[in-house]
Structures are given as structure tokens and as C-alpha cells.
Design a protein around this motif. Structure first.
Motif, short mmCIF file in Angstrom:
data_model
loop_
_atom_site.label_atom_id
_atom_site.label_comp_id
_atom_site.label_asym_id
_atom_site.label_seq_id
_atom_site.Cartn_x
_atom_site.Cartn_y
_atom_site.Cartn_z
N UNK A 97 0.83 -1.20 0.00
CA UNK A 97 0.00 0.00 0.00
C UNK A 97 0.87 1.26 0.00
N UNK A 98 1.92 1.27 0.81
CA UNK A 98 2.84 2.41 0.85
C UNK A 98 3.48 2.62 -0.52
N UNK A 99 3.87 1.54 -1.17
CA UNK A 99 4.46 1.63 -2.50
C UNK A 99 3.46 2.20 -3.50
N UNK A 100 2.21 1.75 -3.42
CA UNK A 100 1.17 2.25 -4.32
C UNK A 100 0.89 3.72 -4.10
N UNK A 101 0.88 4.14 -2.85
CA UNK A 101 0.66 5.56 -2.54
C UNK A 101 1.80 6.40 -3.10
N UNK A 102 3.02 5.91 -3.02
CA UNK A 102 4.16 6.62 -3.60
C UNK A 102 4.00 6.80 -5.10
N UNK A 103 3.54 5.75 -5.77
CA UNK A 103 3.31 5.82 -7.22
C UNK A 103 2.21 6.82 -7.54
N UNK A 104 1.13 6.79 -6.78
CA UNK A 104 0.02 7.74 -7.00
C UNK A 104 0.50 9.17 -6.78
N UNK A 105 1.31 9.40 -5.76
CA UNK A 105 1.84 10.73 -5.49
C UNK A 105 2.69 11.22 -6.65
N UNK A 106 3.56 10.34 -7.18
CA UNK A 106 4.41 10.73 -8.30
C UNK A 106 3.56 11.06 -9.54
N UNK A 107 2.56 10.24 -9.83
CA UNK A 107 1.69 10.49 -10.98
C UNK A 107 0.90 11.78 -10.82
N UNK A 108 0.48 12.06 -9.60
CA UNK A 108 -0.25 13.30 -9.32
C UNK A 108 0.65 14.52 -9.56
N UNK A 109 1.90 14.42 -9.11
CA UNK A 109 2.85 15.52 -9.34
C UNK A 109 3.10 15.71 -10.83
N UNK A 110 3.21 14.62 -11.57
CA UNK A 110 3.42 14.74 -13.01
C UNK A 110 2.23 15.42 -13.67
N UNK A 111 1.03 15.00 -13.32
CA UNK A 111 -0.16 15.59 -13.91
C UNK A 111 -0.25 17.08 -13.60
N UNK A 112 0.03 17.44 -12.34
CA UNK A 112 -0.01 18.85 -11.98
C UNK A 112 1.05 19.64 -12.73
N UNK A 113 2.24 19.10 -12.85
CA UNK A 113 3.31 19.83 -13.53
C UNK A 113 3.02 19.99 -15.01
N UNK A 114 2.40 18.97 -15.64
CA UNK A 114 2.03 19.09 -17.06
C UNK A 114 1.02 20.21 -17.26
N UNK A 115 0.11 20.38 -16.30
CA UNK A 115 -0.91 21.42 -16.44
C UNK A 115 -0.35 22.83 -16.28
N UNK A 116 0.87 22.96 -15.77
CA UNK A 116 1.49 24.28 -15.59
C UNK A 116 2.04 24.86 -16.89
N UNK A 117 2.35 24.02 -17.85
CA UNK A 117 2.98 24.49 -19.09
C UNK A 117 2.07 25.52 -19.76
N UNK A 118 2.67 26.69 -20.04
CA UNK A 118 1.93 27.78 -20.69
C UNK A 118 1.22 28.71 -19.73
N UNK A 119 1.26 28.41 -18.43
CA UNK A 119 0.58 29.25 -17.43
C UNK A 119 1.57 30.21 -16.79
N UNK A 120 1.02 31.33 -16.37
CA UNK A 120 1.82 32.31 -15.64
C UNK A 120 1.91 31.88 -14.18
N UNK A 121 3.11 31.93 -13.63
CA UNK A 121 3.32 31.55 -12.23
C UNK A 121 4.11 32.64 -11.52
N UNK A 122 3.88 32.74 -10.22
CA UNK A 122 4.69 33.61 -9.36
C UNK A 122 5.63 32.72 -8.59
#
Length: 141
Positions: A70-95
């Protein structure tokens, strides 16, 4: 010539050799120990342990292994979530606050190193934790 330390050598799915240290056990190790204990059990009950104790140990070990999975699966989900969030940042203005100054810029792309996302703003990459705000006046409806 490769000399391994104390442990058991095995081959993984990719044909690479892995060494398991002696301080870790898996279900197969536990079953081997359990089988050896059962084979040497005194049928008259002299020096043998309570048979229900083996079942309790196996249950606890199985629960521990499932928690590790379960801990391993949560780590994988966390990594995939970070990837999805980072992909959505492309082209956006950030501070961004880099510890010294605050500035805004457009995320040009995202680079990954060792599973960690680094948005690139104004030609320089920054850790995700440096981003304080996403979106500017253009993104507000």
C-alpha cells in the motif's frame, strides 16, 4: 569478480542480479521457517509451540506485507499526481519566490530528474515548492 556481502542473491524480472539483505524477510522466507517448524514439531506436544501461534504470525506477516504494498502504491500515486499537476502548468503564468526575489513568468516546459518535476520559467528550472501562485490576470474569467 563480484563478491557479495551477507544476503541472498536472486535475479529480478529484467535478468539483473539483486541481493536481499539478511534484515528483510518476505512471505517465502516466512513460509520456509513455518514449514521447518512444522516438520520438527513434536506430535506429543512436548517441545512444540501452540499451532495457532503460527497462524497468528502468518496473519501478522501478511498484513505487514500488504501495508508495504500500500505504501508503495501511494508513492506511485503521489508521483503520478505531481506529473499531472506539472504538465498542467505548461503555458501558465506563475509567481515564484526563489528565496531572494519574487517574480512572475510563463512555464515554458517541465524537466524531470530522479522523478521530481522542475518547471522551467524564463529559461531556468525551479523546484515545484518555489511556485507561490498559478495564473495571472489573463486566466481570470
Amino acid at each position: 569478480m563480484r563478491i557479495n556481502g551477507i544476503g541472498v542473491q536472486s535475479t529480478n524480472v529484467y535478468g539483473q542480479e539483486e541481493v536481499k539483505s539478511n534484515d528483510t524477510l518476505d512471505v517465502n522466507d516466512f513460509l520456509k521457517i513455518l514449514t521447518a517448524q512444522l516438520q520438527h514439531m513434536d506430535p506429543l506436544g512436548g517441545n512444540s509451540s501452540d499451532p495457532t501461534e503460527y497462524i497468528n504470525q502468518m496473519t501478522q506477516f501478511t498484513m505487514l506485507e500488504q501495508m508495504n504494498n500500500l505504501v508503495s502504491s501511494i508513492g506511485t500515486i503521489t508521483m503520478l499526481s505531481q506529473q499531472q499537476m506539472s504538465f498542467s502548468l505548461v503555458g501558465k503564468e506563475v509567481s515564484i519566490f526563489d528565496g531572494e526575489e519574487r517574480f512572475t513568468g510563463i512555464v515554458e516546459k517541465v524537466r524531470y530528474r530522479e522523478g521530481v518535476a522542475y518547471p522551467v520559467v524564463n529559461g531556468k528550472e525551479y523546484p515545484m515548492g518555489f511556485i507561490e501562485e498559478i495564473g495571472g490576470k489573463e486566466d481570470v474569467l
